[in-house]
Design a protein around this motif. Structure first.
Motif, mmCIF file in Angstrom:
data_model
loop_
_atom_site.group_PDB
_atom_site.id
_atom_site.type_symbol
_atom_site.label_atom_id
_atom_site.label_comp_id
_atom_site.label_asym_id
_atom_site.label_seq_id
_atom_site.Cartn_x
_atom_site.Cartn_y
_atom_site.Cartn_z
ATOM 1 N N LEU A 97 68.982 136.887 -22.658
ATOM 2 C CA LEU A 97 68.279 137.586 -21.665
ATOM 3 C C LEU A 97 69.027 139.111 -21.681
ATOM 4 O O LEU A 97 68.225 140.134 -21.450
ATOM 5 N N VAL A 98 70.202 139.153 -22.016
ATOM 6 C CA VAL A 98 70.965 140.355 -22.038
ATOM 7 C C VAL A 98 70.289 140.995 -23.264
ATOM 8 O O VAL A 98 69.901 142.313 -23.279
ATOM 9 N N GLN A 99 70.239 140.474 -24.557
ATOM 10 C CA GLN A 99 69.649 141.100 -25.633
ATOM 11 C C GLN A 99 68.123 141.647 -25.513
ATOM 12 O O GLN A 99 67.943 142.689 -25.779
ATOM 13 N N LEU A 100 67.367 140.637 -24.760
ATOM 14 C CA LEU A 100 66.092 141.103 -24.427
ATOM 15 C C LEU A 100 65.907 142.153 -23.571
ATOM 16 O O LEU A 100 65.081 143.252 -23.839
ATOM 17 N N GLY A 101 66.655 142.239 -22.535
ATOM 18 C CA GLY A 101 66.463 143.141 -21.460
ATOM 19 C C GLY A 101 67.081 144.713 -21.975
ATOM 20 O O GLY A 101 66.313 145.608 -21.651
ATOM 21 N N PRO B 145 63.427 142.923 -33.774
ATOM 22 C CA PRO B 145 64.514 142.175 -34.290
ATOM 23 C C PRO B 145 64.303 140.528 -34.227
ATOM 24 O O PRO B 145 64.171 140.262 -33.030
ATOM 25 N N ALA B 146 64.366 139.882 -35.315
ATOM 26 C CA ALA B 146 63.997 138.408 -35.216
ATOM 27 C C ALA B 146 65.094 137.519 -34.072
ATOM 28 O O ALA B 146 64.632 136.692 -33.313
ATOM 29 N N PRO B 147 66.320 138.135 -34.032
ATOM 30 C CA PRO B 147 67.236 137.413 -33.221
ATOM 31 C C PRO B 147 66.866 137.557 -31.774
ATOM 32 O O PRO B 147 67.081 136.651 -31.093
ATOM 33 N N TRP C 176 64.098 132.118 -27.642
ATOM 34 C CA TRP C 176 63.160 130.617 -27.898
ATOM 35 C C TRP C 176 64.105 129.476 -28.148
ATOM 36 O O TRP C 176 63.705 128.265 -27.556
ATOM 37 N N ARG C 177 65.072 129.712 -28.751
ATOM 38 C CA ARG C 177 65.738 128.277 -28.845
ATOM 39 C C ARG C 177 66.287 127.886 -27.477
ATOM 40 O O ARG C 177 66.506 126.716 -27.466
ATOM 41 N N GLU C 178 66.372 128.522 -26.442
ATOM 42 C CA GLU C 178 66.877 127.975 -25.249
ATOM 43 C C GLU C 178 65.863 127.615 -24.234
ATOM 44 O O GLU C 178 65.647 126.776 -23.628
#
Length: 217
Positions: free
Chosen positions: A126-130, A197-199, A205-207
């Motif tokens: 969520l940090v990455q997404l935010g 970016p894919a990650p 999605w992994r979580e």
């Protein structure tokens, strides 16, 4: 160059006219105007209205000029503090499920799930997404060929504003570069399709995207 010479440079009328304004729609707030002509003999001529000089551009450079306002948008299409997220809801393949935050590093999964959420990994995702910035904006609206109309839909809800409204993202196919296409409605209501970016997608999605019924996209 005088006005009577402009047709010789394909500038009467111009093929493209770019107008930058400090306030959208306010003609009194114009910051600058640039006009370019059609490519001729491997050259593109350009001018600033009201000035005499005519400039020469190489076609590859001229092709980088935006032709739509959305191409000038900041690539940070959204921003939020992961600590303010209260729930993440996923809709995919006719199913929907929600992972809810109970407290710090504590998330509740739907009843019947065999998948255990790693709270630290979800918080990091969520940090990455935010704070994510899209790699590029593909266009306005959904692009069905990129899969954003039938791929995973992710809604991020917040317990503390801002933002007030949930963030609703639609994810599509994998891009040729191995990244992920997506779509979002921005704060002004414009829906944009992007490449991210894919990650950023994969880690989230992994979580939250693993359900007994839902396949991986």
């Amino acid at each position: 160059v005088t006005p009577v010479d402009l047709p010789n440079y394909s500038l009467a009328p111009p093929a493209l006219r770019l107008t930058l304004r400090a306030i959208p729609g306010d003609t009194n707030s114009t910051l600058g105007v640039l006009e370019t002509g059609a490519a001729r003999e491997n050259r593109v001529f350009a001018r600033v209205p009201g000035e005499q000089p005519v400039y020469t551009l190489f076609p590859p450079d001229a092709s980088e000029l935006p032709t739509a306002s959305w191409q000038l948008r900041d690539r940070a299409l959204w921003s939020f503090n992961a600590a303010h997220v209260s729930a993440v809801t996923v809709r995919y393949e006719g199913l929907d499920w929600t992972v809810r935050r109970l407290g710090t590093n504590d998330w509740a999964v739907p009843a019947g799930w065999r998948h255990t959420v790693n709270p630290f990994a979800l918080d990091e995702a969520l940090v990455q997404l935010g704070s994510a910035r899209v790699l590029r904006i593909v266009g306005e609206g959904d692009v069905p060929l990129l899969g954003t109309t039938n791929g995973p839909q992710v809604q991020v809800e917040f317990r503390t504003p801002p933002p007030v409204h949930p963030l609703r993202l639609a994810f599509g196919k994998t891009s040729p570069g191995g990244n992920r296409y997506g779509a979002v409605a921005t704060a002004d209501g414009t829906r944009l399709t992007f490449e991210i970016p894919a990650p950023v997608f994969d880690n989230l999605w992994r979580e939250v995207g693993v359900s007994e019924e839902a396949p991986s996209p």
